[in-house]
Scaffold this active site. Sequence first.
Site, PDB file in Angstrom:
ATOM      1  N   TYR A  33      20.874  15.304 -33.406  1.00 15.04           N
ATOM      2  CA  TYR A  33      19.989  16.079 -34.278  1.00 15.04           C
ATOM      3  C   TYR A  33      19.845  15.386 -35.625  1.00 15.04           C
ATOM      4  O   TYR A  33      20.560  14.431 -35.946  1.00 15.04           O
ATOM      5  CB  TYR A  33      20.553  17.495 -34.482  1.00 15.04           C
ATOM      6  CG  TYR A  33      21.720  17.573 -35.444  1.00 15.04           C
ATOM      7  CD1 TYR A  33      21.535  18.003 -36.759  1.00 15.04           C
ATOM      8  CD2 TYR A  33      23.014  17.217 -35.054  1.00 15.04           C
ATOM      9  CE1 TYR A  33      22.603  18.088 -37.645  1.00 15.04           C
ATOM     10  CE2 TYR A  33      24.077  17.306 -35.923  1.00 15.04           C
ATOM     11  CZ  TYR A  33      23.871  17.744 -37.221  1.00 15.04           C
ATOM     12  OH  TYR A  33      24.931  17.814 -38.094  1.00 15.04           O
ATOM     13  N   LYS A 145      24.876  11.321 -35.150  1.00 12.37           N
ATOM     14  CA  LYS A 145      24.703  12.724 -35.538  1.00 12.37           C
ATOM     15  C   LYS A 145      24.531  13.566 -34.272  1.00 12.37           C
ATOM     16  O   LYS A 145      23.440  14.002 -33.917  1.00 12.37           O
ATOM     17  CB  LYS A 145      23.501  12.863 -36.471  1.00 12.37           C
ATOM     18  CG  LYS A 145      23.571  14.072 -37.401  1.00 12.37           C
ATOM     19  CD  LYS A 145      22.554  13.932 -38.511  1.00 12.37           C
ATOM     20  CE  LYS A 145      22.466  15.163 -39.389  1.00 12.37           C
ATOM     21  NZ  LYS A 145      23.668  15.387 -40.211  1.00 12.37           N
ATOM     22  N   GLU A 177      34.845  11.689 -45.006  1.00 15.53           N
ATOM     23  CA  GLU A 177      33.655  12.434 -45.431  1.00 15.53           C
ATOM     24  C   GLU A 177      33.981  13.919 -45.408  1.00 15.53           C
ATOM     25  O   GLU A 177      35.138  14.305 -45.262  1.00 15.53           O
ATOM     26  CB  GLU A 177      32.470  12.115 -44.517  1.00 15.53           C
ATOM     27  CG  GLU A 177      32.710  12.429 -43.053  1.00 15.53           C
ATOM     28  CD  GLU A 177      31.547  12.033 -42.157  1.00 15.53           C
ATOM     29  OE1 GLU A 177      30.503  11.610 -42.671  1.00 15.53           O
ATOM     30  OE2 GLU A 177      31.699  12.146 -40.921  1.00 15.53           O
ATOM     31  N   LEU A 201      29.175   9.496 -41.325  1.00 19.38           N
ATOM     32  CA  LEU A 201      27.744   9.535 -41.066  1.00 19.38           C
ATOM     33  C   LEU A 201      27.021   8.719 -42.133  1.00 19.38           C
ATOM     34  O   LEU A 201      27.356   8.823 -43.317  1.00 19.38           O
ATOM     35  CB  LEU A 201      27.252  10.984 -41.107  1.00 19.38           C
ATOM     36  CG  LEU A 201      25.778  11.174 -40.767  1.00 19.38           C
ATOM     37  CD1 LEU A 201      25.557  11.012 -39.271  1.00 19.38           C
ATOM     38  CD2 LEU A 201      25.287  12.542 -41.239  1.00 19.38           C
TER      39      LEU A 201
END
Length: 286
Positions: A33, A145, A177, A201
């Site tokens: 996504y 993702k 992250e 990411l």
Amino acid sequence: MRNVGYYNGKIGLMEEMSVPFLDRALFFGDGVYDATYAANRRIFETDFHVDRFYNSLKAVRIDFPYSKPELIAELQKCIDAMDSDGVVFVYWQATRGTAPRNHVFPENTPPNLLIYVVESSLTDLRVPKKAITVEDTRFLHCNIKTLNLLPSVMASQEAKEAGCSEVIFHRGERVTECAHSNVNILKDGVFITPPLDNLILPGTTRRHFLEICRRLNVPFEERTFTLDELFSADEIMITSAGTLGMPVCEIDGKPAGGKDKALLTKLQRAAIDDFTAETGFSPDIL
């Protein structure tokens, strides 16, 4: 429409849409996504989000039938169906398709495309947030993702129960992250962000802030940093599509950041100005 749902070309209110029982997202989270924000019916940083989406598709070997212009046109169609000209959240995902449950890829099965658009707002940057640290036990494909977000869901709930807004993951001493954003620090006038590898990411706003640093001649480093460096940083900044440099004031119950508001505000203001220049909308968040 007050919100927009889309599934393989069909558009309706989200609460009235349905997805096939055998969509592989249901059993395997077998899809990817991306998401961003739009204002005045203009998507912010379209190319970067769409390119990342296609990179994720390639990484999991989903043969997506839409070209980039065709996908952007479908996203715009959903945005244009909204009643709002203000800020909206735009989400889209592709799954490997609809097929009987089987771990191996189904053959001759077209992917499914889901989109939704809802009214939203960018994160208010005037109130610093609290965070907790959590050992990063996610898999080794954080650069993709994917729909497999259970560890982030569990960690986000832990943060909520601790009265915090975000989770900062770490693997040993290395900070990676957040549960649904990137984490960066300011130290001695330098913007420091973790390097792009399979543990984080490739955030579009992370990239945006590097671009801002180059433009404003702010020194920056793409390198790993430790928990000790996180706690001793002059500022801690959370970045994502809707969060243009949110400061963190407390981590694990200890005061953090708050030592270089001038540089923090300078970078935040540049990011907001870029959003306004691209969308024509000036968010009141700083």
